[in-house]
Design an enzyme around this catalytic site. Structure first.
Site, PDB file in Angstrom:
ATOM      1  N   HIS A   1      -1.066  10.739  -2.920  1.00  0.00           N
ATOM      2  CA  HIS A   1      -2.377  10.345  -2.412  1.00  0.00           C
ATOM      3  C   HIS A   1      -3.311  11.526  -2.214  1.00  0.00           C
ATOM      4  O   HIS A   1      -4.461  11.510  -2.648  1.00  0.00           O
ATOM      5  CB  HIS A   1      -2.235   9.587  -1.084  1.00  0.00           C
TER       6      HIS A   1
ATOM      7  N   HIS B   1       0.826  -1.209   0.000  1.00  0.00           N
ATOM      8  CA  HIS B   1       0.000   0.000   0.000  1.00  0.00           C
ATOM      9  C   HIS B   1       0.858   1.257   0.000  1.00  0.00           C
ATOM     10  O   HIS B   1       1.569   1.540   0.958  1.00  0.00           O
ATOM     11  CB  HIS B   1      -0.901  -0.038   1.238  1.00  0.00           C
TER      12      HIS B   1
END
Length: 259
Positions: free
Chosen positions: A61, A19
């Site tokens: 992100h 991740h």
């Protein structure tokens, strides 16, 4: 009719999704985090992409820069030349001050030289109201095709409209349907996944009940739960039948999987 993308019977399971790279130990979505995830033998690296002001595909992100850099403001307000020179590591530790915000093309070059595949999450906020030549969907696909990496890429998004656009542009690339507050539930995701011929369904920990994971498998999708960092939780969700996990600690999950 779109030919059904079948889940290979010989695919290694459970799948280790790093991740944002090996983000438990290195600054997320940076080249060092991706390189360390490859060294940890992750099956796939997951990263997030959005657009800069000059329509370059940027790996980050957040919509804003202030959490992971010393610049304040939206990513989309700045040219890529400015963004790619920002310090994207010091927020995590001063020893990573040389880490920069990557372009997607940089990461694709890294993937091309490795055995680790890539999950590209397209941020919902990066979408245009309607598909344009320079919309993020077209730009991402163009970069993938240039590198001849289509077979090693999974594209996911919380925006199911984005996934539908991608499928209309490319009938073969693997799609992952993210389940969360801004999209539907697992049952909705399965129904949508069937319409776009998705490869995987990605439920949150809260949505990853044994019943839901079984439903996903029965419909011949790969189930990948996000984001699972504790060993006991990894055991719990794998015990429920998850076929993969997103984790900030892929090295620890790889050790667990081997055992």
């Amino acid at each position: 009719m779109i030919e059904k993308i079948k889940v290979s019977e010989d695919i290694r399971r459970p799948l280790v999704f790093a991740h944002r790279g090996l983000s438990g130990i290195f600054p997320e979505n940076t080249m060092i985090a991706f390189k360390k995830a490859i060294s940890a033998k992750a099956d796939l690296i997951e990263l997030d992409v959005t657009l800069s002001k000059d329509r370059e595909v940027i790996v980050i992100h957040d919509d804003d820069l202030d959490r992971t850099t010393k610049l304040v403001g939206s990513v989309r307000f700045f040219e890529s030349e400015i963004l790619k020179d920002l310090d994207a590591g010091s927020w995590f530790s001063k020893k990573f001050k040389k880490e920069k915000i990557p372009l997607l093309t940089d990461v694709l070059g890294l993937i091309q030289k490795s055995k680790t595949d890539l999950n590209i999450e397209i941020k919902s906020t990066s979408l245009d109201d309607s598909l344009q030549v320079d919309s993020i969907e077209n730009l991402v696909l163009d970069l993938i095709h240039q590198r001849k990496l289509k077979d090693r890429i999974l594209i996911s998004s919380f925006s199911w409209e984005c996934l539908e656009r991608i499928r209309n542009l490319d009938s073969k690339i693997k799609l992952g349907v993210l389940v969360g507050e801004e999209s539907g539930n697992v049952q909705d995701a399965i129904a949508f996944g069937e319409t776009v011929n998705a490869w995987s369904i990605h439920p949150s920990r809260e949505d990853a009940s044994e019943e839901n994971l079984k439903l996903i498998e029965e419909k011949n999708f790969i189930s990948v739960v996000y984001t699972v960092n504790e060993i006991d939780d990894m055991k719990k969700f794998l015990g429920r039948g998850a076929k993969g996990l997103f984790t900030n600690f892929p090295k620890e999950m790889r050790k667990l999987v081997k055992r």
